[in-house]
Design a protein around this motif. Sequence first.
Motif, short mmCIF file in Angstrom:
data_model
loop_
_atom_site.label_atom_id
_atom_site.label_comp_id
_atom_site.label_asym_id
_atom_site.label_seq_id
_atom_site.Cartn_x
_atom_site.Cartn_y
_atom_site.Cartn_z
N ASP A 22 0.83 -1.21 0.00
CA ASP A 22 0.00 0.00 0.00
C ASP A 22 0.86 1.26 0.00
N TRP A 23 1.94 1.27 0.77
CA TRP A 23 2.82 2.43 0.84
C TRP A 23 3.48 2.69 -0.51
N ILE A 24 4.00 1.64 -1.13
CA ILE A 24 4.69 1.79 -2.42
C ILE A 24 3.71 2.19 -3.51
N VAL A 25 2.51 1.64 -3.51
CA VAL A 25 1.51 2.04 -4.51
C VAL A 25 1.19 3.52 -4.37
N ALA A 26 1.01 4.00 -3.15
CA ALA A 26 0.71 5.42 -2.93
C ALA A 26 1.86 6.30 -3.42
N ARG A 27 3.09 5.89 -3.16
CA ARG A 27 4.24 6.69 -3.59
C ARG A 27 4.39 6.64 -5.11
N THR A 28 4.14 5.49 -5.70
CA THR A 28 4.18 5.37 -7.16
C THR A 28 3.13 6.27 -7.79
N ARG A 29 1.92 6.24 -7.25
CA ARG A 29 0.83 7.08 -7.76
C ARG A 29 1.20 8.57 -7.65
N HIS A 30 1.89 8.94 -6.56
CA HIS A 30 2.32 10.32 -6.35
C HIS A 30 3.21 10.80 -7.50
N TYR A 31 4.10 9.94 -7.98
CA TYR A 31 5.04 10.32 -9.02
C TYR A 31 4.52 10.09 -10.43
N ASP A 32 3.92 8.92 -10.67
CA ASP A 32 3.48 8.60 -12.03
C ASP A 32 2.44 7.48 -11.97
N ALA A 33 1.17 7.87 -12.00
CA ALA A 33 0.09 6.89 -11.91
C ALA A 33 0.12 5.88 -13.05
N GLY A 34 0.83 6.18 -14.12
CA GLY A 34 0.95 5.24 -15.23
C GLY A 34 1.68 3.97 -14.85
N PHE A 35 2.42 4.01 -13.74
CA PHE A 35 3.13 2.81 -13.28
C PHE A 35 2.38 2.09 -12.17
N VAL A 36 1.16 2.51 -11.87
CA VAL A 36 0.32 1.78 -10.93
C VAL A 36 -0.46 0.75 -11.76
N SER A 37 -0.21 -0.49 -11.48
CA SER A 37 -0.78 -1.58 -12.27
C SER A 37 -2.24 -1.84 -11.92
N GLY A 38 -3.01 -2.17 -12.93
CA GLY A 38 -4.38 -2.63 -12.72
C GLY A 38 -4.45 -4.13 -12.53
N ASP A 39 -3.32 -4.82 -12.68
CA ASP A 39 -3.24 -6.27 -12.52
C ASP A 39 -3.21 -6.58 -11.02
N PRO A 40 -4.24 -7.22 -10.47
CA PRO A 40 -4.26 -7.48 -9.02
C PRO A 40 -3.18 -8.45 -8.56
N ARG A 41 -2.54 -9.14 -9.49
CA ARG A 41 -1.45 -10.08 -9.13
C ARG A 41 -0.09 -9.40 -9.10
N PHE A 42 -0.03 -8.17 -9.59
CA PHE A 42 1.23 -7.42 -9.70
C PHE A 42 1.59 -6.83 -8.34
#
Length: 175
Positions: A21-41
């Motif tokens: 959850d922490w890494i997803v939030a930080r990734t979204r902060h910088y570039d939401a294009g790198f937040v995966s929609g794949d629930p297995r990722f």
Amino acid sequence: MSEADWHGHAVLQVAVPELEDWIVARTRHYDAGFVSGDPRFHHAHITVLAPLRSWDAKACARLAAATRPFDYRLERIAVFPDGCIHLPPEPDEPFRALTAAAWRAHPRVIPNGAPDPDPHLTLDRIGPGVDVGSTRVLLGSSIPVACRAVGLELVWYEAGDCHLIDSWPFGGREA
């Protein structure tokens, strides 16, 4: 190679679901294009070998089958000379052994950090308003954290197309 010329690459990794959850939030902060929609990722990870343009899936499966699940901790924030703020796993020997074995199976790959890659979970990069102190504040009570490595994942990283390619559970008996 410019960012416009970059078309992604694969990463052989160990997931760190405890900090997802922490890494997803930080990734979204910088570039939401790198937040995966794949629930297995798994965004939160420790790299075993990257960047991969091609790979030997059978070798990855054999490596996972020969590896026992293992415990490690993430608690100490460190910084690489290039400003990458990260958490080194303790102990790091099991990750170094995985990287060495994966590299032997993929000798044409020059891993990030070669010739002796340091296992780590990337948190952020030093820059305006970002330093170890600000990162520690953002992490709050997320660390220290006890983790268990249970398998290898092969994932694709590309803006708008981050996804799981394959995964292999560690096959050794529980420690």
